[in-house]
Structures are given as C-alpha cells and as structure tokens.
Write a protein that holds these residues in place. Structure first.
Motif, PDB file in Angstrom:
ATOM      1  N   SER A   1       0.957  -1.119  -0.025  1.00 30.07           N
ATOM      2  CA  SER A   1       0.006  -0.035  -0.010  1.00 30.07           C
ATOM      3  C   SER A   1       0.795   1.304   0.144  1.00 30.07           C
ATOM      4  O   SER A   1       0.552   2.350  -0.445  1.00 30.07           O
TER       5      SER A   1
ATOM      6  N   GLN B   1      -7.882  -0.038  -0.089  1.00 30.22           N
ATOM      7  CA  GLN B   1      -7.854  -1.297   0.544  1.00 30.22           C
ATOM      8  C   GLN B   1      -8.972  -1.445   1.428  1.00 30.22           C
ATOM      9  O   GLN B   1      -9.827  -2.435   1.494  1.00 30.22           O
TER      10      GLN B   1
ATOM     11  N   ASP C   1      -5.874  -1.093  -4.471  1.00 30.91           N
ATOM     12  CA  ASP C   1      -5.176  -1.798  -3.371  1.00 30.91           C
ATOM     13  C   ASP C   1      -6.280  -3.071  -2.847  1.00 30.91           C
ATOM     14  O   ASP C   1      -7.190  -2.864  -2.504  1.00 30.91           O
ATOM     15  N   GLU C   2      -5.553  -4.265  -3.540  1.00 33.92           N
ATOM     16  CA  GLU C   2      -6.452  -5.435  -3.006  1.00 33.92           C
ATOM     17  C   GLU C   2      -7.738  -5.243  -3.504  1.00 33.92           C
ATOM     18  O   GLU C   2      -8.677  -5.602  -2.622  1.00 33.92           O
TER      19      GLU C   2
HETATM   20 MG   LIG Z   1      -2.104  -2.809   1.966  1.00 31.80          MG
END
Ligand SMILES: [Mg+2]
Ligand SMILES: Nc1ncnc2c1ncn2[C@@H]1O[C@H](COP(=O)(O)OP(=O)(O)O)[C@@H](O)[C@H]1O
Lengths: 258, 250
Positions: B41, B85, B162-163
C-alpha cells in the motif's frame, strides 16, 4: 550537571514545542487557503448549525445557573457590609467580561470540539482523508476551514445569548427570590456596564472559538493508530482546548482590561 | 508512464522501502505481490503522492511529482483513480454522492446528471439499487465495489487498485478481475494493482512484480513468474510457510 539539566529540559520540552509549531503551521495553511475559492459555504453553515444545536441547551442552563448563583452569593456576602445594591453590576460584569465567554468556550470545546476531533480522526484512520486527496481536494480547505469559521462565528453568538440569560438569572434571584429593589438592580446593571465590557468579552469569544476549533481539528486531523488513536485524539483535543482557553483567558484579560 | 526510482521510506524505526525501483508503461497492467505489511500500500501511496519518499523520485510522465506545486499535483491526481484497501468511502454521504464526489467538486454538472453517471458506474461494478443507501448499510464486498465505482467515475487514465478482490467471494472476485481487464482494453487504462490473490494476479497482469524486504526482487510476465526458479517468488506463489521468507515478525 548543568548540561544534564539542560538536556533534561530539552527532552521534556521538545514534544510540546513541536506540537505548537505544527498547530501554527496548520493555522498558517488555514489563513492561506481561506481566501482561495471555492468557498465551502454550505459546509460552513452546516457546521454552524451543528455547533449551535449541540451546545445551545447546555450553554443556556449553565448561563442561567451561573447568573443565579453569582447573584445569590454576592447578595448574601455583600449584605454583611450593606452593599447588596451592587449585585446587579457584579452579575453583569462577571458574565460579560469573564464567565460568559469562558464557560461557553469550555462547553463548545467539550461538545463540538470533541466531535470535530472524533470525526476528523475517524476520517484519518479509515483513509477518507487520503481519499479526498486522491480526488484532488485539499482536505484542510474542505474539512477544517468550515469548522474553524463556524466556531469563530458561533462562539460570540452563543456568548451573547449566555450574557443575556446569565443577567436574567441574576435578576430572577435578586429581585424575585430575594425581593431586592428592582430599580437599584436595573440601575446598577446598566450604569456600570460599558459597551467596552461586552465587546471585550466578544473578542475573547472569537479568540476562544478560533483556538478550540484549531486545536480540536489539529488533534483529529493528525490522528494515528486506529480506533484507539481516535479516542486519544478526542480526549487530547478536549484537554488541550481547556488548557488553551483557561491560560489564554488570563493573558487576554490582562491585555483587554488593563 | 510511471517510474519509481530508488525509493526509500521509513516510518520511525520501521524501514519499509529500501531502494525500490519499478517502471510501469502506458497502457500496461502491473500487479505487485508481496506479504502482508511488506509495504505494498505504501508503494501505491507514493505513486499518487499521498506519501513522499525519504529519498528517491516518483516520475509521472517524466515529471518528478515531489517538485510539483499543489495545483499541479492536483491536475496529475485528476488523471488517477484509486481504490483503497478498506474502500475509504465518505461515511457522511450516500452511495451515489460518494461515487459522484469528484464530478461534483470538479465539474459544473447538476445533481441529476451526477446521480445518473453514478448509477451507471455502480452498474458497471455489478451494483444496482444501492445509490440511495448510506455506506454503513453496505457489506464489505459492496463497499469495495462502491469504492471502485468512485475510482472510475472521472474516467481516469491510470487506476491504482489496493487489493481489489480481497474479502470478496470467488465469483465476485472474478467479476472484478474481468472488470479490470475490460476497462484496460476498452479505455486503454494503465493499471497498478496490489494483491496476494495469485489467481487474480495471473489473470489481470501483463507483468507481476514481487516486493520483498523493501525492494522489487523480480518482475516478469505471469508465465515467467509461474515458472520462476527464484526461491522467494516460488515460496510466495505456492503459498508455502517454509522457505526463505520467514513467517515470524510479520
Ligand atoms: Mg495494504
Ligand atoms: N502512515 C503510516 N505511518 C506509520 N507506519 C505506516 C504507515 N503506513 C504504513 N506503515 C507501515 O508500513 C508497513 C507497510 O504497510 P502497508 O504498505 O500498508 O503493507 P501492505 O503490504 O500490507 O499493504 C507496515 O509495517 C505499516 O505499519
């Protein structure tokens, strides 16, 4: 030995000095961004209502009872040397110069200031402030300036209400409960109260409004460490606001009423 | 083109990035893989200027973003969309206002138009009839997709994910993968995604980069990565607890 002492003072003083520096930097950004459009008028009004609605009931109750107890205490005290006629001016002067601004500021700091720190802190730890930045929005302009302005405007407004209600509370106790002379009370209130007293009280209010929102927003905006951090930021904001208000009150009084 | 050159970043004593280099070409899809807490991140936040490197430079189309003024940086940021995220939805506003936030702030569109666009973007991520809900009423997977809708609302050139599939069920995760691929093909979007979902990485990536110990230890096409002999990358993609990557201290 001497060097050790200096070192010790240095380590103890470093954090608060650093913090004051960062608060001043935030204040500087506020001043710089303040004049730049777009103006977040809708947000500012929303925050003004928030501060007013959150704090007004407590401000009213506090002011009326403060006025009442002031009247009660000074009446019974002054009666001992036959000066009970002065009660009106004691209540009016204490409320406008001192208690109205300080008590109102403490209440707003405890209610609205704490809410500011909690809201901004939550936004920080949930990355909402980062999200604002990625959307090309300046978070100080979008989040802090409306709160700062609202507090700066609402504090004097609440203080005016508090002054009036406090004086009415004093009137109620002196004239209605203690059955003192109405004309003396009214004359003593008006003759010794100068517009300067009210103005100076309102200058204090503006200063407190600016200071408490600045401190609370600062604490919230730079929150670290999850939900626990938000809790710490909130209590920290209230403590720091209280200290700022009470300490600056002395210096403002010394300066304004010299 | 995005170029990270010799990026160093530490938080206090926590030395996260240690001279990281990574280049992402225009129109390319790069996936960064790496362990939890390894600094993935942090990489994305450097690309969009939320974090500044202690040392090193971040170049976006040949300009060093740390040298830009606030206005210039904001102009650069308008070309990006970022999915956080945790989605990072604004919880003081409803779903469509979240999606339309950028449009409301940066265009002169009316609310009805903005809402219409928001509904369209929500549909693209597989959400219907949610526009009037508040973020607190959404499930985790829905929040993520609303975050994705917000990221694509301004039709960015570069998307940072992010993910994107973490916390979604496998079917939904695959739908998001398809969406990422589609957007890249139809809109020629450059994308940088972070994930530890290898299935997703193989599917959406042109190139996969592995972050380990603060540097990119290997970059390759999905096929190259699948057949790598590098022990660190092998251990990660096969998901084995034994190997050069230690489980302790993470
Ligand atoms: Mg992360
Ligand atoms: N703003 C920050 N302040 C302090 N430490 C941070 C911050 N952001 C990330 N870190 C630390 O950097 C490390 C990498 O974090 P992150 O990039 O979020 O990991 P991940 O690879 O799981 O995305 C972690 O140890 C985290 O605690």
């Amino acid at each position: 030995m001497f060097v050790k002492l200096i070192e010790y003072i240095g380590t103890v003083a470093r954090k608060p000095i650093e913090e004051i520096g960062r608060i001043i930097m935030l204040f500087y950004s506020i001043l710089k961004l303040f004049v730049r459009p777009p103006f977040e008028i809708k947000h500012t009004i929303k925050q003004m209502l928030e501060i007013g609605v959150k704090s007004l009931p407590v401000v009213l109750i506090t002011a009326v009872f403060t006025g009442m107890v002031l009247a009660l205490q000074s009446y019974t005290g002054f009666k001992r040397f036959g000066a009970e006629g002065l009660v009106g001016s004691v209540v009016a002067l204490s409320m406008t110069r001192e208690l109205g601004p300080v008590l109102t500021a403490l209440i707003v700091a405890g209610r609205a200031g704490a809410a500011m720190a909690a809201e901004l802190g939550t936004m920080r730890v949930t990355e909402q402030i980062d999200a604002l930045e990625t959307l090309a929005i300046n978070p100080i302009k979008y989040l802090i300036i409306p709160r700062f302005l609202a507090s700066l405007i609402m504090l004097p407004a609440l203080v005016i209400v508090s002054d009036i209600v406090g004086i009415l509370g004093g009137y109620f106790v002196t004239v209605i409960i203690l059955k003192a002379n109405v004309t003396t009370y009214m004359r003593m209130t008006w003759d010794y109260l100068e517009t300067q007293d009210i103005y100076n009280g309102l200058i204090k209010a503006c200063f407190f409004g600016a200071a408490l929102s600045l401190v609370s927003c600062y604490r919230g905006f730079y929150t670290e460490g999850g939900a626990e951090g938000v809790g710490k930021a909130t209590t920290g904001a209230v403590v720091l606001s209280f200290m700022t208000i009470l300490i600056s009150d002395y210096f403002l009084s010394a300066w304004l009423f010299e | 083109m995005i170029e990270l050159i010799d990026i160093h970043k530490s938080f206090g004593k926590n030395y996260v990035l240690r001279g990281l280099n990574l280049k992402i070409n225009k129109g390319e899809s790069v996936v960064v893989i790496g362990g939890s807490g390894s600094g993935k991140s942090v990489i994305l936040k450097h690309i969009i200027g939320l974090l500044k490197p202690d040392k090193g430079t971040v170049m976006i189309d040949n300009s060093d973003i740390s040298k830009l003024s606030e206005e210039e940086l904001n102009e650069v940021r308008k070309r990006f969309g970022m999915l956080f995220q945790s989605a990072a939805l604004f919880d003081s506003m409803g779903v469509w206002e979240n999606v339309g936030f950028g449009l409301r702030q940066h265009t002169h569109m009316h609310d009805e138009e903005i809402k219409e666009i928001a509904i369209k973007k929500l549909k693209m991520v597989g959400l219907v009839n949610v526009e009037n809900l508040m973020p607190s009423e959404l499930s985790g997977g829905m929040r993520k997709r609303v975050g994705l809708a917000r990221a694509i609302a301004m039709e960015p050139e570069i998307l940072l994910y992010d993910e994107p599939t973490t916390g979604l069920d496998p079917i939904l995760a695959d739908a998001i993968n398809d969406l990422i691929i589609n957007m890249r093909i139809t809109l020629n979007i450059t994308s940088v995604a972070i994930t530890h979902d290898m299935k997703s990485a193989y599917k959406i990536a042109d190139r996969i980069a592995m972050l380990y110990n603060g540097v990119i230890v290997g970059v390759g096409t999905p096929d190259e990565v699948r057949n790598t002999s590098d022990p660190v990358i092998r251990q990660f993609i096969t998901g084995s607890a034994s190997g050069p990557i230690k489980v302790e201290g993470r």
